[in-house]
Motif scaffolding. Structure first.
Motif, PDB file in Angstrom:
ATOM      1  N   SER A 358     -46.113  55.293 -20.144  1.00  0.00           N
ATOM      2  CA  SER A 358     -46.775  53.733 -20.658  1.00  0.00           C
ATOM      3  C   SER A 358     -48.310  53.963 -20.608  1.00  0.00           C
ATOM      4  O   SER A 358     -48.919  54.407 -21.384  1.00  0.00           O
ATOM      5  CB  SER A 358     -46.167  52.577 -20.239  1.00  0.00           C
ATOM      6  OG  SER A 358     -47.117  51.453 -20.661  1.00  0.00           O
ATOM      7  N   ALA A 359     -48.748  53.919 -19.303  1.00  0.00           N
ATOM      8  CA  ALA A 359     -50.126  54.128 -18.877  1.00  0.00           C
ATOM      9  C   ALA A 359     -51.146  53.447 -19.723  1.00  0.00           C
ATOM     10  O   ALA A 359     -52.277  54.009 -20.126  1.00  0.00           O
ATOM     11  CB  ALA A 359     -50.580  55.765 -18.751  1.00  0.00           C
ATOM     12  N   GLY A 360     -50.976  52.054 -19.991  1.00  0.00           N
ATOM     13  CA  GLY A 360     -52.128  51.525 -20.833  1.00  0.00           C
ATOM     14  C   GLY A 360     -51.871  51.845 -22.251  1.00  0.00           C
ATOM     15  O   GLY A 360     -50.915  51.540 -22.926  1.00  0.00           O
ATOM     16  N   THR A 361     -52.874  52.557 -23.002  1.00  0.00           N
ATOM     17  CA  THR A 361     -52.945  53.006 -24.437  1.00  0.00           C
ATOM     18  C   THR A 361     -52.164  54.436 -24.318  1.00  0.00           C
ATOM     19  O   THR A 361     -52.198  55.007 -25.623  1.00  0.00           O
ATOM     20  CB  THR A 361     -53.955  52.654 -25.192  1.00  0.00           C
ATOM     21  OG1 THR A 361     -54.981  53.512 -24.342  1.00  0.00           O
ATOM     22  CG2 THR A 361     -54.445  51.407 -24.823  1.00  0.00           C
ATOM     23  N   TYR A 362     -51.837  55.055 -23.426  1.00  0.00           N
ATOM     24  CA  TYR A 362     -51.612  56.438 -23.413  1.00  0.00           C
ATOM     25  C   TYR A 362     -50.434  56.772 -24.210  1.00  0.00           C
ATOM     26  O   TYR A 362     -50.263  57.881 -24.939  1.00  0.00           O
ATOM     27  CB  TYR A 362     -50.942  56.829 -21.769  1.00  0.00           C
ATOM     28  CG  TYR A 362     -50.799  58.470 -21.756  1.00  0.00           C
ATOM     29  CD1 TYR A 362     -51.976  59.047 -21.078  1.00  0.00           C
ATOM     30  CD2 TYR A 362     -49.699  58.951 -21.863  1.00  0.00           C
ATOM     31  CE1 TYR A 362     -51.743  60.621 -21.066  1.00  0.00           C
ATOM     32  CE2 TYR A 362     -49.580  60.171 -21.640  1.00  0.00           C
ATOM     33  CZ  TYR A 362     -50.545  61.044 -21.189  1.00  0.00           C
ATOM     34  OH  TYR A 362     -50.164  62.438 -21.059  1.00  0.00           O
ATOM     35  N   ASN A 363     -49.385  55.847 -24.128  1.00  0.00           N
ATOM     36  CA  ASN A 363     -48.189  56.170 -24.925  1.00  0.00           C
ATOM     37  C   ASN A 363     -48.442  56.117 -26.699  1.00  0.00           C
ATOM     38  O   ASN A 363     -47.539  56.524 -27.486  1.00  0.00           O
ATOM     39  CB  ASN A 363     -47.011  55.190 -24.560  1.00  0.00           C
ATOM     40  CG  ASN A 363     -47.270  53.635 -24.611  1.00  0.00           C
ATOM     41  OD1 ASN A 363     -48.572  53.316 -25.018  1.00  0.00           O
ATOM     42  ND2 ASN A 363     -46.305  52.986 -24.331  1.00  0.00           N
ATOM     43  N   VAL A 364     -49.676  55.378 -26.741  1.00  0.00           N
ATOM     44  CA  VAL A 364     -49.920  55.456 -28.245  1.00  0.00           C
ATOM     45  C   VAL A 364     -50.989  56.703 -28.528  1.00  0.00           C
ATOM     46  O   VAL A 364     -50.722  57.550 -29.601  1.00  0.00           O
ATOM     47  CB  VAL A 364     -50.900  54.194 -28.628  1.00  0.00           C
ATOM     48  CG1 VAL A 364     -51.531  54.273 -29.928  1.00  0.00           C
ATOM     49  CG2 VAL A 364     -49.988  53.075 -28.581  1.00  0.00           C
ATOM     50  N   LEU A 365     -51.885  56.945 -27.509  1.00  0.00           N
ATOM     51  CA  LEU A 365     -52.650  58.188 -27.939  1.00  0.00           C
ATOM     52  C   LEU A 365     -52.421  59.578 -27.523  1.00  0.00           C
ATOM     53  O   LEU A 365     -52.671  60.337 -28.121  1.00  0.00           O
ATOM     54  CB  LEU A 365     -54.011  57.912 -27.224  1.00  0.00           C
ATOM     55  CG  LEU A 365     -54.666  56.518 -27.563  1.00  0.00           C
ATOM     56  CD1 LEU A 365     -55.836  56.343 -26.236  1.00  0.00           C
ATOM     57  CD2 LEU A 365     -55.444  56.600 -28.747  1.00  0.00           C
ATOM     58  N   GLN A 366     -51.110  59.649 -26.579  1.00  0.00           N
ATOM     59  CA  GLN A 366     -50.502  60.710 -26.334  1.00  0.00           C
ATOM     60  C   GLN A 366     -49.013  60.879 -26.427  1.00  0.00           C
ATOM     61  O   GLN A 366     -48.097  60.572 -25.438  1.00  0.00           O
ATOM     62  CB  GLN A 366     -50.831  60.957 -24.744  1.00  0.00           C
ATOM     63  CG  GLN A 366     -52.435  61.348 -24.467  1.00  0.00           C
ATOM     64  CD  GLN A 366     -52.981  62.642 -25.286  1.00  0.00           C
ATOM     65  OE1 GLN A 366     -52.260  63.676 -25.238  1.00  0.00           O
ATOM     66  NE2 GLN A 366     -54.219  62.479 -25.279  1.00  0.00           N
ATOM     67  N   PRO A 367     -48.597  60.493 -27.692  1.00  0.00           N
ATOM     68  CA  PRO A 367     -47.098  60.125 -27.871  1.00  0.00           C
ATOM     69  C   PRO A 367     -46.419  61.176 -27.445  1.00  0.00           C
ATOM     70  O   PRO A 367     -45.045  60.912 -27.024  1.00  0.00           O
ATOM     71  CB  PRO A 367     -46.980  59.902 -29.370  1.00  0.00           C
ATOM     72  CG  PRO A 367     -48.448  60.482 -30.064  1.00  0.00           C
ATOM     73  CD  PRO A 367     -49.332  60.484 -28.940  1.00  0.00           C
ATOM     74  N   LYS A 368     -46.545  62.468 -27.579  1.00  0.00           N
ATOM     75  CA  LYS A 368     -45.601  63.529 -27.224  1.00  0.00           C
ATOM     76  C   LYS A 368     -45.348  63.656 -25.847  1.00  0.00           C
ATOM     77  O   LYS A 368     -44.238  63.620 -25.311  1.00  0.00           O
ATOM     78  CB  LYS A 368     -46.125  64.980 -27.678  1.00  0.00           C
ATOM     79  CG  LYS A 368     -45.248  66.016 -27.664  1.00  0.00           C
ATOM     80  CD  LYS A 368     -45.677  67.249 -28.018  1.00  0.00           C
ATOM     81  CE  LYS A 368     -44.605  68.528 -27.664  1.00  0.00           C
ATOM     82  NZ  LYS A 368     -44.576  68.742 -26.409  1.00  0.00           N
ATOM     83  N   LEU A 369     -46.397  63.598 -24.911  1.00  0.00           N
ATOM     84  CA  LEU A 369     -46.162  63.481 -23.483  1.00  0.00           C
ATOM     85  C   LEU A 369     -45.656  62.213 -23.165  1.00  0.00           C
ATOM     86  O   LEU A 369     -44.772  62.377 -22.284  1.00  0.00           O
ATOM     87  CB  LEU A 369     -47.680  63.674 -22.823  1.00  0.00           C
ATOM     88  CG  LEU A 369     -47.976  65.335 -22.898  1.00  0.00           C
ATOM     89  CD1 LEU A 369     -49.469  65.308 -22.270  1.00  0.00           C
ATOM     90  CD2 LEU A 369     -47.163  66.385 -22.514  1.00  0.00           C
ATOM     91  N   ALA A 370     -45.923  61.335 -23.631  1.00  0.00           N
ATOM     92  CA  ALA A 370     -45.429  59.817 -23.456  1.00  0.00           C
ATOM     93  C   ALA A 370     -44.058  59.923 -23.546  1.00  0.00           C
ATOM     94  O   ALA A 370     -43.125  59.259 -22.723  1.00  0.00           O
ATOM     95  CB  ALA A 370     -46.104  58.803 -23.881  1.00  0.00           C
ATOM     96  N   GLY A 371     -43.798  60.373 -24.987  1.00  0.00           N
ATOM     97  CA  GLY A 371     -42.369  60.336 -25.212  1.00  0.00           C
ATOM     98  C   GLY A 371     -41.191  61.252 -24.358  1.00  0.00           C
ATOM     99  O   GLY A 371     -40.137  60.757 -23.974  1.00  0.00           O
ATOM    100  N   GLU A 372     -41.875  62.169 -23.823  1.00  0.00           N
ATOM    101  CA  GLU A 372     -41.011  63.118 -22.949  1.00  0.00           C
ATOM    102  C   GLU A 372     -40.923  62.377 -21.391  1.00  0.00           C
ATOM    103  O   GLU A 372     -39.633  62.517 -20.883  1.00  0.00           O
ATOM    104  CB  GLU A 372     -42.063  64.592 -22.769  1.00  0.00           C
ATOM    105  CG  GLU A 372     -41.898  65.480 -23.930  1.00  0.00           C
ATOM    106  CD  GLU A 372     -42.521  66.731 -23.736  1.00  0.00           C
ATOM    107  OE1 GLU A 372     -42.727  67.122 -22.641  1.00  0.00           O
ATOM    108  OE2 GLU A 372     -42.816  67.315 -24.727  1.00  0.00           O
ATOM    109  N   LEU A 373     -41.937  61.768 -21.072  1.00  0.00           N
ATOM    110  CA  LEU A 373     -41.916  61.120 -19.878  1.00  0.00           C
ATOM    111  C   LEU A 373     -40.860  60.061 -19.813  1.00  0.00           C
ATOM    112  O   LEU A 373     -40.318  59.658 -18.912  1.00  0.00           O
ATOM    113  CB  LEU A 373     -43.361  60.791 -19.307  1.00  0.00           C
ATOM    114  CG  LEU A 373     -44.194  61.858 -18.969  1.00  0.00           C
ATOM    115  CD1 LEU A 373     -45.695  61.268 -18.723  1.00  0.00           C
ATOM    116  CD2 LEU A 373     -43.493  62.284 -17.617  1.00  0.00           C
ATOM    117  N   ARG A 374     -40.862  59.200 -20.924  1.00  0.00           N
ATOM    118  CA  ARG A 374     -40.166  58.286 -21.157  1.00  0.00           C
ATOM    119  C   ARG A 374     -38.519  58.459 -21.154  1.00  0.00           C
ATOM    120  O   ARG A 374     -37.828  57.972 -20.499  1.00  0.00           O
ATOM    121  CB  ARG A 374     -40.506  57.423 -22.645  1.00  0.00           C
ATOM    122  CG  ARG A 374     -39.267  56.266 -22.756  1.00  0.00           C
ATOM    123  CD  ARG A 374     -39.554  55.637 -24.099  1.00  0.00           C
ATOM    124  NE  ARG A 374     -39.285  56.489 -25.166  1.00  0.00           N
ATOM    125  CZ  ARG A 374     -39.578  56.332 -26.595  1.00  0.00           C
ATOM    126  NH1 ARG A 374     -40.157  55.354 -26.881  1.00  0.00           N
ATOM    127  NH2 ARG A 374     -39.270  57.168 -27.298  1.00  0.00           N
TER     128      ARG A 374
END
Length: 437
Positions: A358-374
């Protein structure tokens, strides 16, 4: 680490602080083992040590940021797991924040990227703008497949429906039940007041039931973390200054024992106000005082003593320890102890030290990495077969909810329920195990 900064550069207090942080690094690489992005990419520049080298080179040469440096700094979640792991006490949070501010001032991002960062920093801290934006996002979500990845990711995270604005989020005082033990100000926040109003409501019920008078101070709002982590320092300081002024007025008028925060990302930011304003001759002392007074809600409940009523069912709870709570504020045992005292069967989540993305706006600005971490986080949560997930940060709650059917609630909602309050909305009309609660 040996550094080569010019005397002119070191005359800047922020640069002098960063140089001190850099010198503390001993190149050991222990941080790489717990860095989420390094675990995903295997790229040294996507780990803390690699980012430190990039920042060091940029600052020593006193040059503008380039695309390569911006890429790898942008990929940092600011989860601060590296600070928990580091044996040398490298304060990576302050270093990467300084780097982000430098990137924001000296690097010309592509137009769409710049526009998106600017929009997020401007809209999200303002509930009056965020609410209609989320409604528009929900309406156009079916078009996501034809839109750029970052916009599609933002649409996917937007809630399909929003609760009505809560009456508790306007400036007012909530009286303690019974003898008053203390008086606190609650930071009601920005995005949280739009996305999930039940969190502040449960917090106020829980605190007042335990003898705490709660003030929602006039003039307080966004903590400033969202623009701060985008490198927009001036904007973040404006929000922080407004909060300091609002809470100082309350201290001077009715007195306050603590500032209470129930979003751990915000709590980490408020606890850092003293550092942020350390060179401000008019606000340094006030900011340091506010930071010293700030407590996460679970810290306060541990201090005053939690009194469960025994009415809540014994559910299996997977506790997700938000990075900003366990790494940023070094709070890990208190929430677990409180949930256990409430009668819940609390189970640890494997890889609990790794960020959910999630990390604030990270899941919007870095969707690929955020999706893998989710996906990684959800798989670990579901591996322990919980009835429900508890977390102490709204960003984590939204991120994990978007990847699992298991109900995800804030820790205070379960504590409120277990001490005579309302059942969390996420559990309403939902079958858990063989019973409906």
């Amino acid at each position: 680490m040996q550094t080569f900064f010019s005397l002119q550069a070191l005359a800047d207090p922020d640069m002098a602080e960063s140089e001190k942080i850099l010198r503390a690094c001993v190149h050991c690489g222990f941080c790489s083992a717990t860095c989420p992005t390094y675990l995903l990419t295997g790229d040294e520049l996507d780990g803390p040590r690699g980012r430190i080298y990039l920042i060091k080179e940029m600052f020593e040469k006193e040059r503008p940021a380039d695309a390569r440096t911006a890429l790898h700094i942008d990929r940092c979640l600011s989860c601060l797991s590296c600070m928990t792991t580091c044996p040398s006490g490298v304060h990576f949070m302050h270093l990467v924040d300084h780097a982000r501010a430098h990137i924001e001032k000296t690097y010309a991002r592509p137009f769409t990227e710049r526009a998106m960062c600017g929009a997020l920093a401007f809209v999200l801290p303002r509930p009056s703008l965020a609410r209609p934006l989320f409604r528009v996002a929900a309406a156009i979500r079916p078009l996501a497949r034809w839109l750029p990845r970052r916009i599609a990711a933002a649409l996917a995270l937007a809630p399909s429906s929003l609760p009505p604005a809560s009456s508790v989020d306007s400036p007012q005082v909530f009286a303690a039940q019974g003898a008053r033990k203390m008086r606190v100000a609650l930071l009601n926040g920005c995005v949280q007041t739009v996305v999930d109003t039940s969190i502040n409501e449960a917090t106020i019920r829980l605190l007042t039931r335990h003898g705490v008078e709660v003030v929602v101070a006039k003039g307080a709002g966004c903590c400033g973390a969202l623009p701060h982590h985008l490198g927009k320092v001036d904007e973040s300081l404006r929000y922080a200054r407004a909060n300091i002024d609002a809470w100082t007025r309350e201290i001077d008028s009715g007195g306050l024992d603590h500032i209470i925060v129930n979003a751990s990302g915000c709590g980490t930011s408020v606890k850092d106000y003293g550092h942020m304003f350390r060179n401000d001759p008019t606000l340094a002392d006030k900011a340091a005082h506010i930071s010293a007074m700030t407590r996460d809600v679970t810290e306060l409940m541990t201090e005053i003593g939690f009194a469960p009523s025994g009415d809540a069912p014994k559910l299996r709870v997977a506790y997700h320890s938000a990075c900003s709570l366990q790494h940023g504020q070094k709070i890990s045992q208190e929430p677990v102890a409180l949930l256990t005292a409430a009668g819940f069967d609390v189970v640890p989540v494997p890889e609990g030290h790794i960020c959910c993305g999630s990390a604030g706006t990270y899941n919007v600005l870095q969707p690929k990495l955020a999706g893998e971490l989710r996906s990684r986080k959800v798989a670990n949560i579901e591996s322990v077969a919980p009835d429900i997930v508890a977390a102490g940060n709204i960003g984590c709650i939204v991120q994990i909810r978007s990847g699992t059917p298991v109900p995800v609630v804030h820790t205070v909602e379960l504590l409120d329920w277990a001490s005579g309050g309302r059942k969390p909305d996420a559990l309403a009309r939902r079958e858990i195990g063989s019973a409906v609660f």
